[in-house]
Scaffold this motif. Structure first.
Motif, mmCIF file in Angstrom:
data_model
loop_
_atom_site.group_PDB
_atom_site.id
_atom_site.type_symbol
_atom_site.label_atom_id
_atom_site.label_comp_id
_atom_site.label_asym_id
_atom_site.label_seq_id
_atom_site.Cartn_x
_atom_site.Cartn_y
_atom_site.Cartn_z
ATOM 1 N N ILE A 33 -62.393 -17.999 -90.891
ATOM 2 C CA ILE A 33 -62.854 -16.586 -90.160
ATOM 3 C C ILE A 33 -64.389 -15.911 -90.815
ATOM 4 C CG2 ILE A 33 -62.049 -14.212 -89.271
ATOM 5 C CD1 ILE A 33 -60.495 -17.065 -87.347
ATOM 6 N N GLU A 34 -63.469 -15.598 -92.114
ATOM 7 C CA GLU A 34 -64.846 -15.003 -93.214
ATOM 8 C C GLU A 34 -66.402 -15.724 -92.700
ATOM 9 O OE1 GLU A 34 -65.187 -11.978 -94.330
ATOM 10 O OE2 GLU A 34 -62.829 -11.726 -93.500
ATOM 11 N N LEU A 40 -70.588 -11.378 -86.097
ATOM 12 C CA LEU A 40 -70.016 -10.653 -85.662
ATOM 13 C C LEU A 40 -70.901 -9.359 -85.954
ATOM 14 C CD1 LEU A 40 -66.489 -11.487 -86.482
ATOM 15 C CD2 LEU A 40 -67.541 -11.426 -84.373
ATOM 16 N N GLU A 41 -71.054 -8.994 -87.242
ATOM 17 C CA GLU A 41 -71.551 -8.172 -87.611
ATOM 18 C C GLU A 41 -72.764 -7.228 -87.047
ATOM 19 O OE1 GLU A 41 -71.607 -7.657 -91.906
ATOM 20 O OE2 GLU A 41 -68.888 -7.006 -91.186
ATOM 21 N N ARG A 42 -73.634 -8.139 -86.807
ATOM 22 C CA ARG A 42 -75.444 -8.491 -85.976
ATOM 23 C C ARG A 42 -74.522 -7.917 -84.605
ATOM 24 N NH1 ARG A 42 -76.858 -12.667 -89.298
ATOM 25 N NH2 ARG A 42 -76.317 -14.321 -87.052
ATOM 26 N N ARG A 48 -70.419 2.479 -86.888
ATOM 27 C CA ARG A 48 -70.718 3.810 -86.848
ATOM 28 C C ARG A 48 -70.395 4.833 -88.014
ATOM 29 N NH1 ARG A 48 -65.514 3.948 -82.488
ATOM 30 N NH2 ARG A 48 -65.774 5.444 -83.036
ATOM 31 N N GLY A 49 -70.879 6.191 -88.019
ATOM 32 C CA GLY A 49 -70.628 6.690 -88.632
ATOM 33 C C GLY A 49 -69.408 8.036 -88.698
ATOM 34 N N VAL A 59 -64.661 -5.880 -87.731
ATOM 35 C CA VAL A 59 -64.650 -6.518 -86.494
ATOM 36 C C VAL A 59 -63.917 -8.095 -86.477
ATOM 37 C CG1 VAL A 59 -67.149 -5.944 -86.170
ATOM 38 C CG2 VAL A 59 -67.077 -7.817 -87.221
ATOM 39 N N VAL A 60 -63.925 -8.427 -87.922
ATOM 40 C CA VAL A 60 -63.234 -9.603 -88.251
ATOM 41 C C VAL A 60 -62.001 -10.185 -87.586
ATOM 42 C CG1 VAL A 60 -62.628 -11.337 -89.734
ATOM 43 C CG2 VAL A 60 -65.300 -10.416 -90.226
ATOM 44 N N LEU A 61 -60.936 -8.464 -87.553
ATOM 45 C CA LEU A 61 -60.175 -8.396 -87.714
ATOM 46 C C LEU A 61 -59.728 -8.661 -85.580
ATOM 47 C CD1 LEU A 61 -56.564 -7.661 -87.728
ATOM 48 C CD2 LEU A 61 -57.113 -5.449 -87.932
#
Length: 88
Positions: A33-34, A40-42, A48-49, A59-61
């Motif tokens: 998954i990693e 996913l991050e893109r 978020r701040g 996001v992976v979860l």
């Protein structure tokens, strides 16, 4: 000192999941998954701040939950129930 086991012992609960074929263990053994993290991050965009409120779920979860949801034909409510059961 001996370990006191209870009705809701987490170790016992996790052993029960493993004995019947825990879908998370199966997923972790078969899919890396990693490897999907950069994609996913893109897709999610900027992180978020602090001013944006509660921190976002990893996001992976989220992706792992969606994969399990689609593989097992679970509704959103059923997925939420399973996640809460796992956390309790």
């Amino acid at each position: 000192m001996a370990k006191q086991t209870g009705f809701w012992s987490i170790e016992d609960r996790l052993e029960e999941f493993s004995a019947v074929g825990d879908p998370l263990e199966t997923l972790n053994r078969t899919v890396e998954i990693e490897r999907f993290r950069p994609i996913l991050e893109r897709a999610v965009g900027r992180p978020r701040g602090i001013k944006d409120g509660r921190p976002a779920m990893a996001v992976v979860l989220k992706f792992r939950m969606l994969v399990l949801q689609s593989l097992h034909g679970l509704s959103l409510e059923a997925t939420e129930k399973m996640v809460r059961d796992r956390l309790s």
